[in-house]
Design a protein around this motif. Structure first.
Motif, PDB file in Angstrom:
ATOM      1  N   GLU A   1       0.831  -1.206   0.000  1.00  0.00           N
ATOM      2  CA  GLU A   1       0.000   0.000   0.000  1.00  0.00           C
ATOM      3  C   GLU A   1       0.867   1.257   0.000  1.00  0.00           C
ATOM      4  O   GLU A   1       0.544   2.238  -0.672  1.00  0.00           O
ATOM      5  CB  GLU A   1      -0.911   0.027   1.227  1.00  0.00           C
ATOM      6  CG  GLU A   1      -2.153  -0.797   1.107  1.00  0.00           C
ATOM      7  CD  GLU A   1      -3.106  -0.545   2.253  1.00  0.00           C
ATOM      8  OE1 GLU A   1      -3.410   0.635   2.539  1.00  0.00           O
ATOM      9  OE2 GLU A   1      -3.534  -1.520   2.862  1.00  0.00           O
ATOM     10  N   ALA A   2       1.944   1.227   0.746  1.00  0.00           N
ATOM     11  CA  ALA A   2       2.828   2.393   0.839  1.00  0.00           C
ATOM     12  C   ALA A   2       3.427   2.752  -0.512  1.00  0.00           C
ATOM     13  O   ALA A   2       3.724   3.917  -0.769  1.00  0.00           O
ATOM     14  CB  ALA A   2       3.942   2.139   1.850  1.00  0.00           C
ATOM     15  N   GLN A   3       3.568   1.777  -1.381  1.00  0.00           N
ATOM     16  CA  GLN A   3       4.149   2.039  -2.704  1.00  0.00           C
ATOM     17  C   GLN A   3       3.250   2.936  -3.550  1.00  0.00           C
ATOM     18  O   GLN A   3       3.687   3.501  -4.544  1.00  0.00           O
ATOM     19  CB  GLN A   3       4.425   0.728  -3.449  1.00  0.00           C
ATOM     20  CG  GLN A   3       5.323  -0.238  -2.694  1.00  0.00           C
ATOM     21  CD  GLN A   3       6.590   0.405  -2.183  1.00  0.00           C
ATOM     22  OE1 GLN A   3       7.392   0.916  -2.960  1.00  0.00           O
ATOM     23  NE2 GLN A   3       6.775   0.407  -0.874  1.00  0.00           N
ATOM     24  N   HIS A   4       2.003   3.055  -3.152  1.00  0.00           N
ATOM     25  CA  HIS A   4       1.048   3.888  -3.896  1.00  0.00           C
ATOM     26  C   HIS A   4       0.443   4.945  -2.988  1.00  0.00           C
ATOM     27  O   HIS A   4      -0.724   5.307  -3.127  1.00  0.00           O
ATOM     28  CB  HIS A   4      -0.041   3.003  -4.512  1.00  0.00           C
ATOM     29  CG  HIS A   4       0.528   1.994  -5.449  1.00  0.00           C
ATOM     30  ND1 HIS A   4       0.969   2.326  -6.712  1.00  0.00           N
ATOM     31  CD2 HIS A   4       0.785   0.680  -5.300  1.00  0.00           C
ATOM     32  CE1 HIS A   4       1.456   1.250  -7.298  1.00  0.00           C
ATOM     33  NE2 HIS A   4       1.361   0.233  -6.465  1.00  0.00           N
ATOM     34  N   ALA A   5       1.241   5.431  -2.066  1.00  0.00           N
ATOM     35  CA  ALA A   5       0.779   6.442  -1.117  1.00  0.00           C
ATOM     36  C   ALA A   5       0.427   7.732  -1.842  1.00  0.00           C
ATOM     37  O   ALA A   5       0.973   8.042  -2.905  1.00  0.00           O
ATOM     38  CB  ALA A   5       1.864   6.708  -0.078  1.00  0.00           C
ATOM     39  N   GLU A   6      -0.475   8.474  -1.235  1.00  0.00           N
ATOM     40  CA  GLU A   6      -0.928   9.734  -1.832  1.00  0.00           C
ATOM     41  C   GLU A   6       0.004  10.897  -1.511  1.00  0.00           C
ATOM     42  O   GLU A   6      -0.051  11.925  -2.180  1.00  0.00           O
ATOM     43  CB  GLU A   6      -2.340  10.039  -1.345  1.00  0.00           C
ATOM     44  CG  GLU A   6      -3.343   9.006  -1.814  1.00  0.00           C
ATOM     45  CD  GLU A   6      -4.728   9.233  -1.266  1.00  0.00           C
ATOM     46  OE1 GLU A   6      -5.005  10.321  -0.725  1.00  0.00           O
ATOM     47  OE2 GLU A   6      -5.549   8.308  -1.386  1.00  0.00           O
ATOM     48  N   SER A   7       0.837  10.730  -0.490  1.00  0.00           N
ATOM     49  CA  SER A   7       1.768  11.791  -0.097  1.00  0.00           C
ATOM     50  C   SER A   7       2.903  11.147   0.699  1.00  0.00           C
ATOM     51  O   SER A   7       2.834   9.973   1.062  1.00  0.00           O
ATOM     52  CB  SER A   7       1.056  12.827   0.772  1.00  0.00           C
ATOM     53  OG  SER A   7       0.640  12.228   1.994  1.00  0.00           O
ATOM     54  N   ARG A   8       3.927  11.944   0.991  1.00  0.00           N
ATOM     55  CA  ARG A   8       5.035  11.438   1.814  1.00  0.00           C
ATOM     56  C   ARG A   8       4.525  11.061   3.202  1.00  0.00           C
ATOM     57  O   ARG A   8       4.911  10.028   3.761  1.00  0.00           O
ATOM     58  CB  ARG A   8       6.153  12.459   1.930  1.00  0.00           C
ATOM     59  CG  ARG A   8       7.354  11.910   2.704  1.00  0.00           C
ATOM     60  CD  ARG A   8       8.497  12.892   2.797  1.00  0.00           C
ATOM     61  NE  ARG A   8       8.968  13.369   1.518  1.00  0.00           N
ATOM     62  CZ  ARG A   8       9.888  12.763   0.773  1.00  0.00           C
ATOM     63  NH1 ARG A   8      10.435  11.665   1.192  1.00  0.00           N
ATOM     64  NH2 ARG A   8      10.261  13.288  -0.374  1.00  0.00           N
ATOM     65  N   ALA A   9       3.623  11.879   3.761  1.00  0.00           N
ATOM     66  CA  ALA A   9       3.065  11.581   5.084  1.00  0.00           C
ATOM     67  C   ALA A   9       2.286  10.266   5.057  1.00  0.00           C
ATOM     68  O   ALA A   9       2.373   9.457   5.998  1.00  0.00           O
ATOM     69  CB  ALA A   9       2.171  12.725   5.553  1.00  0.00           C
ATOM     70  N   ASP A  10       1.527  10.037   3.990  1.00  0.00           N
ATOM     71  CA  ASP A  10       0.777   8.786   3.843  1.00  0.00           C
ATOM     72  C   ASP A  10       1.734   7.606   3.723  1.00  0.00           C
ATOM     73  O   ASP A  10       1.514   6.545   4.312  1.00  0.00           O
ATOM     74  CB  ASP A  10      -0.131   8.881   2.612  1.00  0.00           C
ATOM     75  CG  ASP A  10      -1.079   7.708   2.462  1.00  0.00           C
ATOM     76  OD1 ASP A  10      -1.580   7.201   3.489  1.00  0.00           O
ATOM     77  OD2 ASP A  10      -1.338   7.302   1.308  1.00  0.00           O
TER      78      ASP A  10
END
Length: 124
Positions: A57-66
């Protein structure tokens, strides 16, 4: 099997290792179930496979915070996985977790820690 950038053959070490971790957890859970240790097997299955799911999921995060947030969740799931494996290692009449499983988990935990630290440092 998926041969894309997020698949098990990924060039991304944390994606690849977290997938290998999930496979090793699946194999060990089968041993636990064969020994009729269903409750612990279920807990370990959930957290041990969740590490890789959150990394993906992190590989498709919406932002650095995400991205950092999802990596932190993966790190927490890795900590829980470590807890259940330690419990199994110490409990009488439980199959001992295989060494490669523990080594893969340690590698994933170290990588996640470095990723989280460097991502936070690069955010400023």
């Amino acid at each position: 099997m998926d041969s894309g950038t997020n698949g098990p053959q990924s060039d991304n070490p944390v994606v690849r290792l977290s997938f290998e971790l999930a496979l090793a957890v699946l194999a060990y859970v089968e041993e636990l179930e064969a020994a009729r240790r269903y409750v612990v097997a279920r807990q370990l299955l959930r957290c041990g496979t969740s590490v890789g799911a959150n990394v993906r999921e992190a590989q498709h995060a919406e932002s650095r915070a995400d991205f950092v947030h999802k990596c932190k969740i993966a790190a927490k799931e890795a900590e829980e996985t470590d807890y259940w494996l330690q419990l199994c290692a110490q409990a009488p009449a439980y199959p001992t977790p295989p060494t490669p499983l523990n080594e893969t988990l340690l590698s994933v935990r170290r990588l996640l820690a470095r990723i989280i630290i460097s991502s936070k440092a690069n955010a400023t």
